[in-house]
Scaffold this motif. Sequence first.
Motif, short mmCIF file in Angstrom:
data_model
loop_
_atom_site.label_atom_id
_atom_site.label_comp_id
_atom_site.label_asym_id
_atom_site.label_seq_id
_atom_site.Cartn_x
_atom_site.Cartn_y
_atom_site.Cartn_z
N GLU A 123 0.55 -1.11 0.38
CA GLU A 123 0.12 -0.16 0.30
C GLU A 123 0.42 1.32 -0.44
O GLU A 123 0.19 2.06 -0.98
CB GLU A 123 -1.19 -0.27 1.21
CG GLU A 123 -1.96 -0.88 1.46
CD GLU A 123 -2.79 -1.26 2.37
OE1 GLU A 123 -3.94 -1.71 2.56
OE2 GLU A 123 -2.58 -0.92 3.45
N GLU A 124 1.88 1.30 1.04
CA GLU A 124 3.03 2.39 0.72
C GLU A 124 3.55 3.00 -0.94
O GLU A 124 3.84 3.92 -1.28
CB GLU A 124 3.67 2.09 1.52
CG GLU A 124 3.22 2.62 3.26
CD GLU A 124 4.63 2.09 4.33
OE1 GLU A 124 6.04 1.56 3.39
OE2 GLU A 124 4.84 2.13 5.75
N LEU A 125 4.21 1.63 -1.30
CA LEU A 125 4.19 1.82 -2.56
C LEU A 125 3.26 2.52 -3.83
O LEU A 125 3.58 3.51 -4.33
CB LEU A 125 4.94 -0.02 -2.83
CG LEU A 125 5.37 0.31 -4.98
CD1 LEU A 125 6.63 0.89 -4.75
CD2 LEU A 125 5.70 -0.88 -5.00
N ALA A 126 1.73 1.76 -3.54
CA ALA A 126 0.86 2.27 -4.60
C ALA A 126 1.07 4.12 -3.94
O ALA A 126 0.73 4.84 -4.89
CB ALA A 126 -0.71 1.94 -4.61
N ASP A 127 0.60 4.19 -2.76
CA ASP A 127 0.42 5.74 -2.56
C ASP A 127 1.97 6.41 -3.06
O ASP A 127 1.77 7.83 -3.56
CB ASP A 127 0.60 6.09 -1.36
CG ASP A 127 -0.14 6.80 0.01
OD1 ASP A 127 -1.91 7.43 -1.34
OD2 ASP A 127 0.81 7.26 0.63
N ALA A 128 3.16 5.88 -2.69
CA ALA A 128 3.97 7.05 -3.41
C ALA A 128 4.11 6.73 -4.57
O ALA A 128 4.47 7.91 -5.57
CB ALA A 128 5.49 6.37 -2.62
N LEU A 129 3.32 5.73 -5.61
CA LEU A 129 3.62 6.04 -7.46
C LEU A 129 2.20 7.25 -7.54
O LEU A 129 2.48 7.98 -8.20
CB LEU A 129 2.91 4.32 -8.14
CG LEU A 129 4.35 3.42 -7.64
CD1 LEU A 129 3.36 2.53 -8.22
CD2 LEU A 129 5.09 4.57 -8.53
N ARG A 130 1.38 7.18 -6.30
CA ARG A 130 0.34 8.30 -6.95
C ARG A 130 1.12 10.09 -6.27
O ARG A 130 0.98 10.62 -7.49
CB ARG A 130 -0.68 8.14 -5.45
CG ARG A 130 -1.67 6.88 -5.79
CD ARG A 130 -3.15 6.82 -4.69
NE ARG A 130 -3.52 5.31 -5.18
CZ ARG A 130 -3.45 4.75 -3.83
NH1 ARG A 130 -2.95 4.93 -3.18
NH2 ARG A 130 -3.43 3.29 -4.48
N ASP A 131 1.40 9.98 -5.93
CA ASP A 131 2.18 10.82 -5.44
C ASP A 131 2.98 11.52 -6.38
O ASP A 131 3.21 12.60 -6.78
CB ASP A 131 3.17 10.77 -4.24
CG ASP A 131 2.16 11.26 -2.39
OD1 ASP A 131 1.59 11.44 -2.32
OD2 ASP A 131 2.82 10.90 -1.49
N LEU A 132 4.70 10.39 -7.01
CA LEU A 132 4.81 10.87 -8.09
C LEU A 132 4.00 10.96 -9.27
O LEU A 132 4.32 12.01 -9.69
CB LEU A 132 5.73 9.30 -8.15
CG LEU A 132 6.16 9.55 -10.37
CD1 LEU A 132 7.45 10.25 -10.22
CD2 LEU A 132 6.96 7.75 -10.44
#
Length: 211
Positions: free
Chosen positions: A5-14
Amino acid sequence: MTPAEELADALRDLVEQVACAEAPDEALAEAAAAVRETTSRLTAAGTERDATSLRFAAGDPWRYRRFSPVSGPLNPLAPPVVYEEITEAGLEAGVTFGVAYQGPPGYVHGAFIAGVFDDVLGAANMASGNPGMTVQLNVRYRRATPLRTPLRVTARHTRREGRRIYAEAAMYAGGEVTAEAEGIFAEITFERAQKLFRNGNGGGSADEQAL
């Protein structure tokens, strides 16, 4: 929040940065190289799950929805829609759209609003014990829906006529309705789904095969 979930959230920020930020070409090139390197490392470290498997979807529909491009916390494409309360009587959810989802300047693209409605209507039907596949989705855009604003979404199953399932939903910004939707769904058994989806390759429309 799990590592996935952290990875998916970081990609949204990107994605949000790519959609709205300006930077020198050198910085952009370095960022692109870093993203490709990270993708290669992740590919080498993992194995691909059977994401398009019908059995994976049917085994636990609510788990499958965690990969939804609308509400899935494990899908970086999702804003995501967050389900706050789900009962047989209906559901409430929240969502905030960033610039990546922009249509008119400062407002959400209508296609993403329709996608949210499709997702919440399906979830409301599932919660009521009437899961089905979307056959028809009617959306009324009452006013422009703002970006970067917490939105509230409600949905409920309304009735059933044979194998046809009906539900309705609304989206609110600051207490005002920005859009409403009504959906018609078709009951679909695992056996029918096998014929319809043909192991993920598709086999016709819901109206042709599920009704």
